[in-house]
Structure formats: structure tokens, C-alpha cells
Write a protein that holds these residues in place. Structure first.
Motif, PDB file in Angstrom:
ATOM      1  N   GLU A 120       0.833  -1.200   0.000  1.00 24.15           N
ATOM      2  CA  GLU A 120       0.000   0.000   0.000  1.00 24.15           C
ATOM      3  C   GLU A 120       0.866   1.247   0.000  1.00 24.15           C
ATOM      4  OE1 GLU A 120       0.233  -1.531   4.304  1.00 24.15           O
ATOM      5  OE2 GLU A 120      -0.182  -2.372   2.307  1.00 24.15           O
ATOM      6  N   GLY A 121       0.372   2.277  -0.654  1.00 19.94           N
ATOM      7  CA  GLY A 121       1.106   3.527  -0.733  1.00 19.94           C
ATOM      8  C   GLY A 121       2.061   3.610  -1.912  1.00 19.94           C
ATOM      9  N   ARG A 122       2.308   2.471  -2.567  1.00 17.92           N
ATOM     10  CA  ARG A 122       3.168   2.488  -3.741  1.00 17.92           C
ATOM     11  C   ARG A 122       2.350   2.913  -4.963  1.00 17.92           C
ATOM     12  NH1 ARG A 122       7.673  -0.966  -2.764  1.00 17.92           N
ATOM     13  NH2 ARG A 122       8.331  -0.488  -0.628  1.00 17.92           N
ATOM     14  N   THR A 123       3.054   3.348  -5.992  1.00 21.06           N
ATOM     15  CA  THR A 123       2.386   3.803  -7.214  1.00 21.06           C
ATOM     16  C   THR A 123       2.321   2.662  -8.227  1.00 21.06           C
ATOM     17  OG1 THR A 123       4.445   4.535  -8.256  1.00 21.06           O
ATOM     18  CG2 THR A 123       3.267   6.133  -6.852  1.00 21.06           C
ATOM     19  N   ALA A 160      -4.490   4.010 -14.478  1.00 17.54           N
ATOM     20  CA  ALA A 160      -4.349   2.776 -13.706  1.00 17.54           C
ATOM     21  C   ALA A 160      -4.058   3.035 -12.230  1.00 17.54           C
ATOM     22  CB  ALA A 160      -3.234   1.924 -14.297  1.00 17.54           C
ATOM     23  N   GLU A 161      -3.604   4.235 -11.914  1.00 21.07           N
ATOM     24  CA  GLU A 161      -3.225   4.535 -10.529  1.00 21.07           C
ATOM     25  C   GLU A 161      -4.385   4.294  -9.573  1.00 21.07           C
ATOM     26  OE1 GLU A 161      -0.506   4.474  -8.599  1.00 21.07           O
ATOM     27  OE2 GLU A 161       0.313   6.097  -9.832  1.00 21.07           O
ATOM     28  N   GLY A 162      -4.094   3.580  -8.484  1.00 19.68           N
ATOM     29  CA  GLY A 162      -5.084   3.377  -7.434  1.00 19.68           C
ATOM     30  C   GLY A 162      -6.061   2.245  -7.657  1.00 19.68           C
ATOM     31  N   LEU A 163      -6.062   1.644  -8.849  1.00 20.77           N
ATOM     32  CA  LEU A 163      -7.106   0.665  -9.185  1.00 20.77           C
ATOM     33  C   LEU A 163      -6.858  -0.721  -8.620  1.00 20.77           C
ATOM     34  CD1 LEU A 163      -7.892   1.398 -12.943  1.00 20.77           C
ATOM     35  CD2 LEU A 163      -9.015   2.314 -10.897  1.00 20.77           C
ATOM     36  N   PHE A 164      -5.668  -0.978  -8.088  1.00 16.45           N
ATOM     37  CA  PHE A 164      -5.295  -2.337  -7.719  1.00 16.45           C
ATOM     38  C   PHE A 164      -5.113  -2.447  -6.213  1.00 16.45           C
ATOM     39  CE2 PHE A 164      -3.742  -1.212 -11.908  1.00 16.45           C
ATOM     40  CZ  PHE A 164      -4.386  -2.165 -12.684  1.00 16.45           C
ATOM     41  N   TYR A 253       3.258  13.959  -6.285  1.00  8.75           N
ATOM     42  CA  TYR A 253       2.870  12.999  -7.332  1.00  8.75           C
ATOM     43  C   TYR A 253       2.861  13.680  -8.696  1.00  8.75           C
ATOM     44  CZ  TYR A 253       0.193   9.478  -9.875  1.00  8.75           C
ATOM     45  OH  TYR A 253      -0.208   8.542 -10.803  1.00  8.75           O
ATOM     46  N   GLY A 254       2.344  14.882  -8.750  1.00  9.73           N
ATOM     47  CA  GLY A 254       2.288  15.611 -10.011  1.00  9.73           C
ATOM     48  C   GLY A 254       3.659  15.974 -10.546  1.00  9.73           C
ATOM     49  N   LEU A 255       4.616  16.178  -9.658  1.00 10.04           N
ATOM     50  CA  LEU A 255       5.975  16.494 -10.095  1.00 10.04           C
ATOM     51  C   LEU A 255       6.660  15.284 -10.724  1.00 10.04           C
ATOM     52  CD1 LEU A 255       7.240  18.660  -7.090  1.00 10.04           C
ATOM     53  CD2 LEU A 255       6.720  19.448  -9.409  1.00 10.04           C
ATOM     54  N   GLY A 256       6.270  14.091 -10.299  1.00  4.67           N
ATOM     55  CA  GLY A 256       6.860  12.879 -10.872  1.00  4.67           C
ATOM     56  C   GLY A 256       8.357  12.814 -10.651  1.00  4.67           C
ATOM     57  N   ASP A 257       9.101  12.538 -11.721  1.00  6.22           N
ATOM     58  CA  ASP A 257      10.556  12.398 -11.635  1.00  6.22           C
ATOM     59  C   ASP A 257      11.261  13.709 -11.304  1.00  6.22           C
ATOM     60  OD1 ASP A 257      10.304   9.731 -12.231  1.00  6.22           O
ATOM     61  OD2 ASP A 257      10.642  10.004 -14.390  1.00  6.22           O
TER      62      ASP A 257
END
Length: 349
Positions: A120-123, A160-164, A253-257
Motif C-alpha cells: 500500500e502507498g506504492r504507485t 491505472a493509478e489506485g485501481l489495484f 505525485y504531479g511532479l513525478g521524476d
């Protein structure tokens, strides 16, 4: 003329010899079939291919050192009427087995299971990396983009984020990563449907997906179990008031890399869809895979008047109902507001 007594003695001796030989042969055969192979290294993985004949199976097991010979295994399987009952698949022996035990082992189909744990908490990017690095998984999604994966698992979502659902999933060797993702997706959908059905009335959430987005923010804001509902309550209060959520994890999260571990003031001021300091309401998608506890908190927030919270620095948060109280807490718990190293703090501009 032959001596009848001597003839009877000879016949008796022959019969006894045959019986003794039979008993010795039976004892030797029983020992052969019930004694594990000595010095066989374990654990040991092996495979039986679909369509393999009993003779092929016996030969492969014997060549690998799991059997003393192949003929005893063939004889045993035919005598027991199990010559066609052996299952195909990938197996693992954790201890040496006798031919009889090995036959029962293969008949029962104790196929080796592998596992992968989604945290949990991973992307989703991190989850894909874990899938791609697992040596027992067939990597059907390796060259697919996110939308193609969503189509294959029959998911109707913007991303796909959050769906699993984060959990440990068991599978057989060479199972497809798409199959594993589909299981994780349906598990998440089941939990969402239950949470939506049992949600508090009058929440400012239009559908289960919005609850999933909120749950992902809660997941990233705290690892303290008893605070999840309180943090959910703060965000629900803000949504009801039309206030900005102003939560660092969405900006990160929006900043990403581009995020280098240090969230700067300019990052909070640069507008993008995940910047909850510049935009009102929820971000467009979840920002991580939330736990069941965070999902339940999003749909059943604490009854609180708090609309602010700030990290204390020990993993917990201080909750405030007024801006003045919040600013005093910020001064107390975060001496240098410009050096924002914690993704848990929430500061009002």
C-alpha cells in the motif's frame, strides 16, 4: 523306484525356497518403494509438461535423482491404477520422497505456488517494476502502455493509478502479469463497492472513484492507523467548504521524476492538475494504491470540526479548527516552513 518321502521333502524345500524368495523379493520391493532417495538435494524444483507419458515422467524423475530407477515407479503407478492420474505443472520438493510418496505427491497436484506482494502507498509505476522483475511471471504487459493494460483488465478509469488492491497474490509459474493485475483490480472493485454501500450519508463524493482518490491521499498523509479517519474528516470538511485541500503528496505525485526530495515554495505555486494548492477539489486520479483502512476512512470519516493539521515530527499530526490555532502549531512543530522535507505536513498559504 523313487522314495516318496524324499520327494515330498524335495518339494517342500522347493516350496519353502520359493516362499522365502517371494518374501525377500516383496520385502526388497516394499523397501525400494517406500524409502526416500538418499542424498537428494532439497529444495528442488521440477516441471512436468502437459501431455507427458508415464514413461517420460519416470525417466525424467529418475535422471534427476528423485527415483532409484524408472521401472519401479512405472510398476507402482500401474499396480495402483494411477498411471494416468499424474498432474502437469511446476513442483517443489522440500524433502526427499520415496517412490510411493512421490507418486501420491504428483497425483494430488501439489503445484508450487509463487507470490508477489503489492505494498500500500506504492504507485502503479512501482507495481509494474515489481511485476517486471519477478522471474516466475510471464511479462505480457512489458511493452504495453497504461491504456492497453486498462483495456485488457476491462477497467473503465482515466488511469491505472489506485485501481489495484495492495495484497499478496499467489500464482503458478509463468502466469501472466495481466491475470495478476486483473485479480488485484477486481479485489479493489469489491472493496470499493462495499465501502460505497456502507458510506456515511451526505459525503461530498459523487462516486466510489472519488472515494478512491481521497483514500489514496489519506494513505500518503499518514501511517498512523488511528489518524486516518481524522485526516479523512479534515479533507471532507474542506471539500464541503469549497476550500483547497492543500496537501503535499498530490503536488509531489504531479511532479513525478522532477521531485528531488525537497518540496519548494515554487512547486506549490506552479499549477498542474495535481496541485491542490492551486486547484479546488480532488485531483483527477488517485496518487497511490490505498490500503483497506484508508478506503474505509475515506467513506467513514471522523466527525470532527478540524480543517487543518500539521505534522508534529514524530509521525503523528496536530489537528486544528481555526487558522490561528493552526499557525501556532506550525510555529511550534515546524520551525522552518520553507525547508519542507515532510510529505505529511499541510500548511495554509
Amino acid at each position: 523306484m523313487s522314495n516318496p518321502g524324499r520327494l515330498r521333502q524335495s518339494l517342500k524345500l522347493v516350496v519353502l525356497t520359493i516362499l522365502a524368495g517371494s518374501l525377500l523379493l516383496s520385502a526388497w520391493t516394499y523397501s525400494l518403494l517406500t524409502t526416500p532417495t538418499k542424498d537428494f538435494p532439497v529444495p528442488h524444483e521440477f516441471s512436468i509438461s502437459p501431455g507427458s507419458s508415464l514413461r517420460q515422467i519416470a525417466s525424467e524423475l529418475s535422471s534427476a535423482g528423485m527415483l532409484p530407477n524408472d521401472w519401479s515407479f512405472l510398476m507402482l503407478a500401474y499396480l495402483m491404477g494411477q498411471h494416468a492420474a499424474i498432474k502437469a505443472g511446476n513442483f517443489e520438493l522440500t524433502e526427499p520422497l520415496s517412490p510411493m510418496e512421490l507418486l501420491n505427491f504428483l497425483i494430488q497436484g501439489r503445484i508450487k505456488q509463487y507470490q508477489i506482494t503489492f505494498i500500500e502507498g506504492r504507485t502503479f509505476v512501482q507495481w509494474r517494476q515489481a511485476l517486471n522483475e519477478h522471474p516466475a511471471i510471464r511479462h505480457d504487459s512489458l511493452q504495453l502502455d497504461e491504456q492497453e493494460i486498462l483495456r485488457l483488465i476491462e477497467a473503465n478509469a482515466p488511469g491505472a493509478e489506485g485501481l489495484f488492491f495492495p495484497d499478496t497474490y499467489f500464482f503458478k509459474k509463468n502466469d501472466s502479469d495481466i491475470v495478476i493485475l486483473k485479480r488485484a483490480y477486481h479485489t479493489m472493485q469489491a472493496h470499493l463497492e462495499t465501502a460505497w454501500r456502507l458510506r456515511q450519508p451526505s459525503l461530498p463524493l459523487s462516486n466510489p472513484y472519488e472515494g478512491l482518490v481521497l483514500a489514496s491521499i489519506i494513505e500518503k498523509e499518514t501511517s498512523v492507523a488511528h489518524e486516518r479517519n481524522l485526516i479523512a474528516g479534515v479533507f471532507i470538511n474542506r471539500l464541503r467548504l469549497g476550500m483547497r485541500l492543500q496537501t503535499d503528496p498530490t503536488v509531489i505525485y504531479g511532479l513525478g521524476d522532477k521531485f528531488d526530495g525537497n518540496l519548494r515554495k515554487t512547486d506549490l505555486q506552479t499549477d498542474h492538475p495535481y496541485n491542490t494548492y492551486t486547484r479546488t477539489g480532488l485531483p483527477p486520479t488517485p496518487i497511490a494504491m490505498p490500503s483497506l483502512a484508508s478506503i474505509q476512512a475515506a467513506f467513514n470519516p471522523a466527525d470532527t470540526q478540524a480543517i487543518y493539521f500539521v505534522a508534529r515530527g514524530d509521525g503523528t499530526s496536530y489537528f486544528s479548527t481555526t487558522l490561528a490555532e493552526h499557525n501556532r502549531a506550525v510555529t511550534q512543530y515546524q520551525k522552518t516552513r520553507n525547508n519542507r522535507s515532510s510529505s505529511q505536513n499541510l500548511t495554509i498559504n
